[in-house]
Design a protein around this motif. Structure first.
Motif, PDB file in Angstrom:
ATOM      1  N   UNK A 196       0.830  -1.210   0.000  1.00  0.00           N
ATOM      2  CA  UNK A 196       0.000   0.000   0.000  1.00  0.00           C
ATOM      3  C   UNK A 196       0.864   1.260   0.000  1.00  0.00           C
ATOM      4  N   UNK A 197       1.965   1.230   0.725  1.00  0.00           N
ATOM      5  CA  UNK A 197       2.873   2.377   0.738  1.00  0.00           C
ATOM      6  C   UNK A 197       3.505   2.571  -0.638  1.00  0.00           C
ATOM      7  N   UNK A 198       3.918   1.490  -1.273  1.00  0.00           N
ATOM      8  CA  UNK A 198       4.496   1.590  -2.615  1.00  0.00           C
ATOM      9  C   UNK A 198       3.488   2.208  -3.576  1.00  0.00           C
ATOM     10  N   UNK A 199       2.268   1.727  -3.509  1.00  0.00           N
ATOM     11  CA  UNK A 199       1.235   2.243  -4.405  1.00  0.00           C
ATOM     12  C   UNK A 199       0.970   3.726  -4.133  1.00  0.00           C
ATOM     13  N   UNK A 200       0.906   4.096  -2.859  1.00  0.00           N
ATOM     14  CA  UNK A 200       0.638   5.481  -2.482  1.00  0.00           C
ATOM     15  C   UNK A 200       1.703   6.440  -3.022  1.00  0.00           C
ATOM     16  N   UNK A 201       2.936   5.962  -3.077  1.00  0.00           N
ATOM     17  CA  UNK A 201       4.030   6.825  -3.516  1.00  0.00           C
ATOM     18  C   UNK A 201       4.458   6.559  -4.958  1.00  0.00           C
ATOM     19  N   UNK A 202       3.542   5.936  -5.735  1.00  0.00           N
ATOM     20  CA  UNK A 202       3.766   5.766  -7.158  1.00  0.00           C
ATOM     21  C   UNK A 202       4.785   4.699  -7.527  1.00  0.00           C
ATOM     22  N   UNK A 203       5.075   3.810  -6.601  1.00  0.00           N
ATOM     23  CA  UNK A 203       5.989   2.706  -6.883  1.00  0.00           C
ATOM     24  C   UNK A 203       5.185   1.452  -7.199  1.00  0.00           C
ATOM     25  N   UNK A 204       5.851   0.471  -7.755  1.00  0.00           N
ATOM     26  CA  UNK A 204       5.209  -0.791  -8.108  1.00  0.00           C
ATOM     27  C   UNK A 204       4.955  -1.616  -6.846  1.00  0.00           C
ATOM     28  N   UNK A 205       3.691  -1.900  -6.509  1.00  0.00           N
ATOM     29  CA  UNK A 205       3.400  -2.708  -5.318  1.00  0.00           C
ATOM     30  C   UNK A 205       4.013  -4.107  -5.403  1.00  0.00           C
ATOM     31  N   UNK A 206       4.232  -4.587  -6.635  1.00  0.00           N
ATOM     32  CA  UNK A 206       4.807  -5.923  -6.806  1.00  0.00           C
ATOM     33  C   UNK A 206       6.265  -5.986  -6.358  1.00  0.00           C
ATOM     34  N   UNK A 207       6.885  -4.820  -6.142  1.00  0.00           N
ATOM     35  CA  UNK A 207       8.277  -4.821  -5.691  1.00  0.00           C
ATOM     36  C   UNK A 207       8.388  -5.066  -4.179  1.00  0.00           C
ATOM     37  N   UNK A 208       7.259  -5.037  -3.486  1.00  0.00           N
ATOM     38  CA  UNK A 208       7.265  -5.335  -2.048  1.00  0.00           C
ATOM     39  C   UNK A 208       7.554  -6.821  -1.864  1.00  0.00           C
ATOM     40  N   UNK A 209       8.314  -7.130  -0.838  1.00  0.00           N
ATOM     41  CA  UNK A 209       8.696  -8.517  -0.576  1.00  0.00           C
ATOM     42  C   UNK A 209       8.451  -8.874   0.876  1.00  0.00           C
ATOM     43  N   UNK A 210       8.200 -10.157   1.111  1.00  0.00           N
ATOM     44  CA  UNK A 210       8.046 -10.644   2.476  1.00  0.00           C
ATOM     45  C   UNK A 210       9.393 -10.493   3.173  1.00  0.00           C
ATOM     46  N   UNK A 211       9.361  -9.825   4.315  1.00  0.00           N
ATOM     47  CA  UNK A 211      10.602  -9.643   5.066  1.00  0.00           C
ATOM     48  C   UNK A 211      10.835 -10.851   5.970  1.00  0.00           C
ATOM     49  N   UNK A 212      12.098 -11.118   6.301  1.00  0.00           N
ATOM     50  CA  UNK A 212      12.409 -12.255   7.178  1.00  0.00           C
ATOM     51  C   UNK A 212      11.716 -12.112   8.532  1.00  0.00           C
TER      52      UNK A 212
END
Length: 84
Positions: A59-75
């Protein structure tokens, strides 16, 4: 539905499934959980934290115009060390 919204719906569904499993496990056995059941609850709690973190990232990526698909599960250790 866009791919991003579809993926978000999948994450929300996963959260719901994990919450249901955790609730059912706690209700079925109340205070007499086996070590394996207690371990499973800890695993569920960690997986839930990771799902919520991923959803927030997307949601943060999308809000700031970034690709939401670039978000990854963190360890798990990283997510578990966050302060509420």
């Amino acid at each position: 539905m866009s791919d991003a919204k579809s993926r978000e719906a999948e994450i929300i569904q996963r959260i719901g499934d994990l919450v249901t499993e955790e609730r059912d496990l706690r209700e079925q056995h109340e205070h007499r959980l086996t070590p394996e059941e207690r371990r499973r609850i800890r695993d569920l709690e960690t997986a839930l934290d990771q799902c919520w973190d991923l959803l927030r990232q997307r949601r943060a990526h999308e809000e700031f115009g970034q690709d939401p698909e670039s978000a990854e599960v963190r360890p798990a250790p990283e997510v578990e060390s966050y302060r509420q």
